[in-house]
Scaffold this motif. Structure first.
Motif, mmCIF file in Angstrom:
data_model
loop_
_atom_site.group_PDB
_atom_site.id
_atom_site.type_symbol
_atom_site.label_atom_id
_atom_site.label_comp_id
_atom_site.label_asym_id
_atom_site.label_seq_id
_atom_site.Cartn_x
_atom_site.Cartn_y
_atom_site.Cartn_z
ATOM 1 N N ALA A 1 53.616 2.585 61.450
ATOM 2 C CA ALA A 1 54.681 3.576 61.591
ATOM 3 C C ALA A 1 54.581 4.672 60.547
ATOM 4 C CB ALA A 1 56.054 2.895 61.492
ATOM 5 N N LEU A 2 54.150 4.331 59.324
ATOM 6 C CA LEU A 2 54.067 5.331 58.258
ATOM 7 C C LEU A 2 52.603 5.566 57.886
ATOM 8 C CD1 LEU A 2 57.139 4.292 56.081
ATOM 9 C CD2 LEU A 2 56.962 6.139 57.749
ATOM 10 N N SER A 3 52.146 4.971 56.804
ATOM 11 C CA SER A 3 50.773 5.213 56.349
ATOM 12 C C SER A 3 50.020 3.896 56.233
ATOM 13 C CB SER A 3 50.776 5.935 54.995
ATOM 14 O OG SER A 3 51.344 5.103 53.992
ATOM 15 N N VAL B 1 63.195 4.287 51.997
ATOM 16 C CA VAL B 1 61.799 4.578 51.668
ATOM 17 C C VAL B 1 61.544 6.062 51.898
ATOM 18 C CG1 VAL B 1 59.394 4.111 52.252
ATOM 19 C CG2 VAL B 1 61.065 2.238 52.249
ATOM 20 N N ARG B 2 60.910 6.714 50.922
ATOM 21 C CA ARG B 2 60.586 8.127 51.022
ATOM 22 C C ARG B 2 59.065 8.286 51.043
ATOM 23 N NH1 ARG B 2 63.270 12.747 49.141
ATOM 24 N NH2 ARG B 2 64.777 11.389 48.071
ATOM 25 N N ILE B 3 58.571 9.122 51.971
ATOM 26 C CA ILE B 3 57.150 9.425 52.022
ATOM 27 C C ILE B 3 56.981 10.935 51.935
ATOM 28 C CG2 ILE B 3 57.198 9.314 54.564
ATOM 29 C CD1 ILE B 3 54.224 8.439 54.409
ATOM 30 N N ASP B 4 56.155 11.377 50.999
ATOM 31 C CA ASP B 4 55.956 12.803 50.723
ATOM 32 C C ASP B 4 54.599 13.232 51.290
ATOM 33 O OD1 ASP B 4 55.909 15.360 49.814
ATOM 34 O OD2 ASP B 4 55.900 14.865 47.672
ATOM 35 N N TYR B 5 54.629 13.846 52.472
ATOM 36 C CA TYR B 5 53.392 14.250 53.116
ATOM 37 C C TYR B 5 52.761 15.470 52.440
ATOM 38 C CZ TYR B 5 54.432 11.046 56.932
ATOM 39 O OH TYR B 5 54.683 9.924 57.674
ATOM 40 N N ASP C 1 50.164 8.445 45.006
ATOM 41 C CA ASP C 1 51.114 7.625 45.748
ATOM 42 C C ASP C 1 52.151 8.520 46.422
ATOM 43 O OD1 ASP C 1 52.484 5.549 46.808
ATOM 44 O OD2 ASP C 1 53.231 4.736 44.917
ATOM 45 N N VAL C 2 52.286 8.372 47.724
ATOM 46 C CA VAL C 2 53.233 9.208 48.470
ATOM 47 C C VAL C 2 54.479 8.439 48.870
ATOM 48 C CG1 VAL C 2 51.430 10.745 49.341
ATOM 49 C CG2 VAL C 2 52.053 8.703 50.652
ATOM 50 N N LEU C 3 54.504 7.151 48.626
ATOM 51 C CA LEU C 3 55.666 6.331 48.964
ATOM 52 C C LEU C 3 56.522 6.105 47.731
ATOM 53 C CD1 LEU C 3 54.102 3.623 51.320
ATOM 54 C CD2 LEU C 3 55.534 5.554 51.982
ATOM 55 N N SER C 4 57.807 6.250 47.885
ATOM 56 C CA SER C 4 58.755 6.001 46.806
ATOM 57 C C SER C 4 60.069 5.552 47.424
ATOM 58 C CB SER C 4 58.948 7.260 45.946
ATOM 59 O OG SER C 4 59.468 8.331 46.728
ATOM 60 N N THR C 5 61.010 5.222 46.555
ATOM 61 C CA THR C 5 62.332 4.777 47.017
ATOM 62 C C THR C 5 63.378 5.779 46.572
ATOM 63 O OG1 THR C 5 61.644 2.461 46.847
ATOM 64 C CG2 THR C 5 64.014 2.904 46.999
ATOM 65 N N ALA C 6 64.149 6.303 47.506
ATOM 66 C CA ALA C 6 65.208 7.261 47.192
ATOM 67 C C ALA C 6 66.394 6.545 46.568
ATOM 68 C CB ALA C 6 65.627 8.005 48.456
ATOM 69 N N GLN C 7 67.322 7.317 46.007
ATOM 70 C CA GLN C 7 68.501 6.739 45.377
ATOM 71 C C GLN C 7 69.353 5.963 46.370
ATOM 72 O OE1 GLN C 7 70.585 9.922 43.404
ATOM 73 N NE2 GLN C 7 69.047 10.112 41.772
ATOM 74 N N SER C 8 69.272 6.347 47.633
ATOM 75 C CA SER C 8 70.037 5.647 48.658
ATOM 76 C C SER C 8 69.411 4.315 49.041
ATOM 77 C CB SER C 8 70.159 6.535 49.902
ATOM 78 O OG SER C 8 68.870 6.832 50.424
ATOM 79 N N GLY C 9 68.223 4.049 48.501
ATOM 80 C CA GLY C 9 67.520 2.824 48.831
ATOM 81 C C GLY C 9 66.562 2.958 49.986
#
Length: 304
Positions: A217-219, A291-295, A281-289
């Protein structure tokens, strides 16, 4: 029937068949000069229609539509008043009537009034029905083709992973839907010299640490460990250049939205492989919990 223009004396087997001139074609990411093929435009017309760009496809269809109507309008014009309500017998009036007939619209203000006119209209109606059915099938086939939207990183990288040298290739699913039972394969192409002294292009599959994913679904990053069993073990950038090494990634899976199996591929030449680099690394966790991916950083690498 005719002879090949290169003077070889080869007889061409059918109308429209010819020996192609030298042209540059793209196979994956490589440019290849092709010449000497016996080409027949009509024998491969379906492939040309499927591989042409949308602007070229629409332009070609419009051109054939105009040609058909221009020919049938000429047939109507040479008859003795075959169509009613054409007062002056202008060619443009017959052209408009032909368009109405070929498209099966038939507004009713003009209609055939002689046997000749009915005969030409019958032939044109058959041509219109046949051509519109064919065009509908081509348009549907072009729209319904399974197409994967996978974003591949610009460069493969070679660096340590879990303490061992590893070749890594990263890609992502741009649609963010689920690709079930995704399978990836990595191939290496290189030039080798046989015992007879001939240079041939040989390919080897590079085993991956994990070549299947239940849901893409993501990377996904592919890992090939450069151990003693790897064909790349002990090679450096200069060795890659000597054998003109290239990589090909092939990914397939089941698109749950389109309910079809999709395929995608990406090729890399040896200058694109970065030694001693790692992916940002393009995957991180936002403050809301979440998953964030930065393309925007998907293609970025760093030395390490």
């Amino acid at each position: 029937m005719g002879f090949a223009p290169n003077g070889s004396g080869k007889m061409l087997g059918s109308w429209g068949e010819r020996i192609s001139k030298e042209r540059v074609v793209r196979v994956g990411g490589r440019e290849i000069v092709a010449e000497g093929l016996s080409l027949s435009f009509w024998a491969d017309i379906s492939h040309r229609c499927m591989t042409a760009s949308w602007p070229a496809f629409i332009a070609g269809a419009a051109f054939l539509f105009l040609i058909f109507n221009a020919v049938f309008a000429l047939f109507y014009m040479v008859g003795n008043q075959p169509i009613s309500n054409v007062t002056r017998g202008d060619y443009i009036d017959y052209l408009y009537f032909s368009i109405e007939t070929l498209s099966t619209a038939g507004y009713g203000d003009m209609h055939p009034q002689t046997h000749y006119g009915h005969f030409i209209a019958t032939v044109e109606l058959f041509t219109g029905i046949f051509s519109m059915s064919l065009m509908t099938g081509l348009v549907f086939a072009r729209f319904s083709r399974p197409n994967a939207r996978l974003l591949f990183a610009n460069n493969p990288v070679i660096s340590n992973h879990e303490g061992v040298p590893t070749l890594m290739v990263r890609f992502a699913n741009e649609r963010h839907n689920i690709i079930g039972n995704a399978t990836a394969r990595l191939w290496m192409f290189r030039n080798v010299v046989t015992s007879e002294g001939h240079t041939i292009r040989r390919f080897d599959e590079l085993p991956l640490l994990r070549n299947e994913s239940p849901a893409l679904a993501l990377s996904w990053t592919l890992f090939h460990i450069l151990n003693d069993n790897s064909p790349l073990h002990g090679l450096n950038a200069a060795d890659f250049a000597d054998v003109k090494m290239s990589l090909v990634v092939v990914v397939s899976g089941y698109d749950v939205v389109a309910a079809q199996t999709i395929h995608a591929r990406k090729s890399y030449d040896h200058p694109e492989i970065l030694f001693g680099h790692r992916y940002v690394d393009v995957l991180s966790t936002a403050q809301s919990g979440r998953v964030r991916i930065d393309y925007s950083r998907f293609h970025d690498t760093f030395e390490g």
